[in-house]
Design a protein around this motif. Structure first.
Motif, PDB file in Angstrom:
ATOM      1  N   SER A   1       0.911  -1.312   0.134  1.00 57.30           N
ATOM      2  CA  SER A   1      -0.029   0.144  -0.128  1.00 57.30           C
ATOM      3  C   SER A   1       0.927   1.316  -0.005  1.00 57.30           C
ATOM      4  O   SER A   1       0.449   2.169  -0.663  1.00 57.30           O
ATOM      5  CB  SER A   1      -0.827  -0.034   1.178  1.00 57.30           C
ATOM      6  OG  SER A   1      -1.617   1.335   1.462  1.00 57.30           O
TER       7      SER A   1
ATOM      8  N   SER B   1      -1.701   4.211  -9.092  1.00 58.65           N
ATOM      9  CA  SER B   1      -3.038   3.811  -9.800  1.00 58.65           C
ATOM     10  C   SER B   1      -2.800   3.056 -10.998  1.00 58.65           C
ATOM     11  O   SER B   1      -1.861   3.369 -11.568  1.00 58.65           O
ATOM     12  CB  SER B   1      -3.793   5.108 -10.102  1.00 58.65           C
ATOM     13  OG  SER B   1      -4.798   4.991 -10.651  1.00 58.65           O
TER      14      SER B   1
ATOM     15  N   PRO C   1      -5.818   5.176  -5.069  1.00 57.22           N
ATOM     16  CA  PRO C   1      -6.929   5.672  -4.577  1.00 57.22           C
ATOM     17  C   PRO C   1      -7.178   5.376  -3.096  1.00 57.22           C
ATOM     18  O   PRO C   1      -8.059   6.227  -2.416  1.00 57.22           O
ATOM     19  CB  PRO C   1      -8.100   5.251  -5.526  1.00 57.22           C
ATOM     20  CG  PRO C   1      -7.554   3.916  -6.225  1.00 57.22           C
ATOM     21  CD  PRO C   1      -5.942   4.088  -5.983  1.00 57.22           C
ATOM     22  N   VAL C   2      -6.463   4.165  -2.712  1.00 58.90           N
ATOM     23  CA  VAL C   2      -6.796   4.070  -1.160  1.00 58.90           C
ATOM     24  C   VAL C   2      -5.352   3.213  -0.631  1.00 58.90           C
ATOM     25  O   VAL C   2      -4.598   2.646  -1.389  1.00 58.90           O
ATOM     26  CB  VAL C   2      -7.936   2.830  -1.242  1.00 58.90           C
ATOM     27  CG1 VAL C   2      -7.537   1.686  -1.808  1.00 58.90           C
ATOM     28  CG2 VAL C   2      -8.474   2.644   0.388  1.00 58.90           C
ATOM     29  N   HIS C   3      -5.152   3.615   0.646  1.00 55.17           N
ATOM     30  CA  HIS C   3      -4.113   3.126   1.152  1.00 55.17           C
ATOM     31  C   HIS C   3      -4.322   2.367   2.654  1.00 55.17           C
ATOM     32  O   HIS C   3      -5.580   2.679   3.028  1.00 55.17           O
ATOM     33  CB  HIS C   3      -3.128   4.309   1.677  1.00 55.17           C
ATOM     34  CG  HIS C   3      -2.169   4.690   0.472  1.00 55.17           C
ATOM     35  ND1 HIS C   3      -1.388   4.033  -0.268  1.00 55.17           N
ATOM     36  CD2 HIS C   3      -2.486   5.998  -0.486  1.00 55.17           C
ATOM     37  CE1 HIS C   3      -0.789   4.597  -1.334  1.00 55.17           C
ATOM     38  NE2 HIS C   3      -1.576   5.865  -1.246  1.00 55.17           N
TER      39      HIS C   3
ATOM     40  N   ASP D   1      -7.213   0.394   9.322  1.00 52.20           N
ATOM     41  CA  ASP D   1      -6.917  -1.127   9.062  1.00 52.20           C
ATOM     42  C   ASP D   1      -6.066  -1.505  10.083  1.00 52.20           C
ATOM     43  O   ASP D   1      -5.919  -3.091  10.108  1.00 52.20           O
ATOM     44  CB  ASP D   1      -6.124  -0.895   7.745  1.00 52.20           C
ATOM     45  CG  ASP D   1      -6.748  -0.581   6.704  1.00 52.20           C
ATOM     46  OD1 ASP D   1      -7.904  -1.106   6.274  1.00 52.20           O
ATOM     47  OD2 ASP D   1      -6.594   0.681   6.050  1.00 52.20           O
TER      48      ASP D   1
ATOM     49  N   LYS E   1     -14.771  -0.236   3.543  1.00 53.03           N
ATOM     50  CA  LYS E   1     -13.792   0.446   2.777  1.00 53.03           C
ATOM     51  C   LYS E   1     -13.183   0.064   1.399  1.00 53.03           C
ATOM     52  O   LYS E   1     -13.092   0.839   0.660  1.00 53.03           O
ATOM     53  CB  LYS E   1     -12.562   0.300   3.780  1.00 53.03           C
ATOM     54  CG  LYS E   1     -11.343   1.380   3.219  1.00 53.03           C
ATOM     55  CD  LYS E   1     -10.311   1.568   4.328  1.00 53.03           C
ATOM     56  CE  LYS E   1      -9.105   2.197   3.760  1.00 53.03           C
ATOM     57  NZ  LYS E   1      -8.004   2.346   4.686  1.00 53.03           N
ATOM     58  N   TYR E   2     -13.066  -1.257   1.214  1.00 46.97           N
ATOM     59  CA  TYR E   2     -12.715  -1.941   0.159  1.00 46.97           C
ATOM     60  C   TYR E   2     -13.595  -2.280  -0.927  1.00 46.97           C
ATOM     61  O   TYR E   2     -13.615  -2.249  -1.996  1.00 46.97           O
ATOM     62  CB  TYR E   2     -11.612  -2.972   0.411  1.00 46.97           C
ATOM     63  CG  TYR E   2     -10.415  -2.505   1.251  1.00 46.97           C
ATOM     64  CD1 TYR E   2      -9.488  -1.735   0.596  1.00 46.97           C
ATOM     65  CD2 TYR E   2     -10.345  -2.467   2.576  1.00 46.97           C
ATOM     66  CE1 TYR E   2      -8.430  -1.303   0.847  1.00 46.97           C
ATOM     67  CE2 TYR E   2      -9.149  -2.148   3.206  1.00 46.97           C
ATOM     68  CZ  TYR E   2      -8.235  -1.271   2.381  1.00 46.97           C
ATOM     69  OH  TYR E   2      -7.165  -0.850   3.241  1.00 46.97           O
TER      70      TYR E   2
ATOM     71  N   GLY F   1     -16.238   0.409  -1.859  1.00 43.53           N
ATOM     72  CA  GLY F   1     -15.375   1.514  -2.494  1.00 43.53           C
ATOM     73  C   GLY F   1     -15.075   1.145  -3.738  1.00 43.53           C
ATOM     74  O   GLY F   1     -14.766   2.015  -4.702  1.00 43.53           O
TER      75      GLY F   1
ATOM     76  N   PHE G   1     -12.977  -0.803  -5.439  1.00 46.22           N
ATOM     77  CA  PHE G   1     -11.603  -0.581  -5.949  1.00 46.22           C
ATOM     78  C   PHE G   1     -11.075  -1.590  -6.794  1.00 46.22           C
ATOM     79  O   PHE G   1     -11.799  -2.685  -6.930  1.00 46.22           O
ATOM     80  CB  PHE G   1     -10.648  -0.286  -4.704  1.00 46.22           C
ATOM     81  CG  PHE G   1     -11.083   1.044  -4.005  1.00 46.22           C
ATOM     82  CD1 PHE G   1     -10.743   2.238  -4.552  1.00 46.22           C
ATOM     83  CD2 PHE G   1     -11.320   0.914  -2.819  1.00 46.22           C
ATOM     84  CE1 PHE G   1     -11.150   3.329  -3.799  1.00 46.22           C
ATOM     85  CE2 PHE G   1     -11.571   2.057  -2.049  1.00 46.22           C
ATOM     86  CZ  PHE G   1     -11.516   3.266  -2.429  1.00 46.22           C
TER      87      PHE G   1
ATOM     88  N   PHE H   1      -6.077  -3.388  -4.574  1.00 41.43           N
ATOM     89  CA  PHE H   1      -6.609  -2.707  -3.371  1.00 41.43           C
ATOM     90  C   PHE H   1      -7.366  -3.420  -2.631  1.00 41.43           C
ATOM     91  O   PHE H   1      -7.234  -3.354  -1.403  1.00 41.43           O
ATOM     92  CB  PHE H   1      -7.114  -1.502  -4.095  1.00 41.43           C
ATOM     93  CG  PHE H   1      -6.087  -0.447  -4.961  1.00 41.43           C
ATOM     94  CD1 PHE H   1      -4.900  -0.012  -4.423  1.00 41.43           C
ATOM     95  CD2 PHE H   1      -6.625  -0.206  -6.017  1.00 41.43           C
ATOM     96  CE1 PHE H   1      -3.971   0.577  -5.233  1.00 41.43           C
ATOM     97  CE2 PHE H   1      -5.882   0.484  -6.972  1.00 41.43           C
ATOM     98  CZ  PHE H   1      -4.610   1.004  -6.531  1.00 41.43           C
ATOM     99  N   THR H   2      -8.209  -4.267  -3.052  1.00 40.69           N
ATOM    100  CA  THR H   2      -8.956  -4.992  -2.322  1.00 40.69           C
ATOM    101  C   THR H   2      -8.279  -6.186  -1.379  1.00 40.69           C
ATOM    102  O   THR H   2      -8.711  -6.702  -0.343  1.00 40.69           O
ATOM    103  CB  THR H   2     -10.350  -5.784  -2.816  1.00 40.69           C
ATOM    104  OG1 THR H   2      -9.769  -6.671  -3.824  1.00 40.69           O
ATOM    105  CG2 THR H   2     -11.335  -4.802  -3.450  1.00 40.69           C
TER     106      THR H   2
END
Length: 188
Positions: free
Chosen positions: A53, A58, A71-73, A78, A141-142, A145, A147, A151-152
């Motif tokens: 992460s 992207s 887009p997400v970290h 978490d 969140k995942y 979202g 993603f 990212f998931t």
């Protein structure tokens, strides 16, 4: 009762007894190493996701364009379920097993047995709360979202960390509850 009277024990909880698995004299050692491996695997998967992460970009940038930030970290939210599971793991495995059963030193103190069982419940509740929290983070969140799959993975790693830590605590509890291979039982 459907059981024959000869095999019925009123103290039994389960109708069908658990299978008796014998791993020989090294049962305790195998359990401790297996628990340690599960614990290491649990934390390795989450740390892998956290490191990925931190260096993620992207996937939607065209060749020759500058890399955009992901887009997400992995954030503090978490880490919280893993912290709760670790706290529960420590609480459960620091409890004296003889206190739970009401045996050993100070066996006559009923309040000590009650407190030990209360702490055992709190430890397992922390681990269950960590697991539930990781599932909530994964979904809210995942998954919701929308993603990309890369990212998931962060959410799946969080859930797998908590499941493996819970299994590690249970395996270590069972291994420590068994008799030691170096323990001698002397009776007169």
């Amino acid at each position: 009762m459907s059981l024959p009277r000869s095999s019925y024990d009123p103290r039994r909880v389960c109708l069908n007894p658990f299978p008796n698995v014998s791993l020989g004299k090294h049962r305790r050692t195998i359990g401790v190493y297996l628990s340690g491996a599960l614990f290491a695997l649990a934390n390795w998967t989450f740390l892998d996701a956290a490191i990925l992460s931190a260096h993620a970009h992207s996937p939607y940038t065209a060749p020759g364009q500058p890399q955009e930030d992901a887009p997400v970290h992995v954030a503090f939210v978490d880490w919280v379920p893993g912290i709760f599971s670790l706290l529960g793991f420590l609480i459960v495995n620091l409890i004296d097993k003889d206190r739970i059963r009401g045996e050993g030193f100070g066996a006559g103190d009923e309040r000590a047995v009650w407190r030990a069982r209360l702490f055992l419940f709190i430890g397992f509740a922390c681990m269950a709360g960590g697991l539930a929290g990781s599932v909530c983070v994964l979904i809210l969140k995942y998954v919701m979202g929308h993603f990309a799959e890369q990212f998931t993975y962060y959410g799946y790693a969080n859930v797998s960390q908590n499941v493996a830590m819970m299994l590690s605590a249970v395996v270590l509890w069972i291994a420590q509850s068994g008799s030691n291979e170096y323990e001698y039982n002397l009776t007169l």
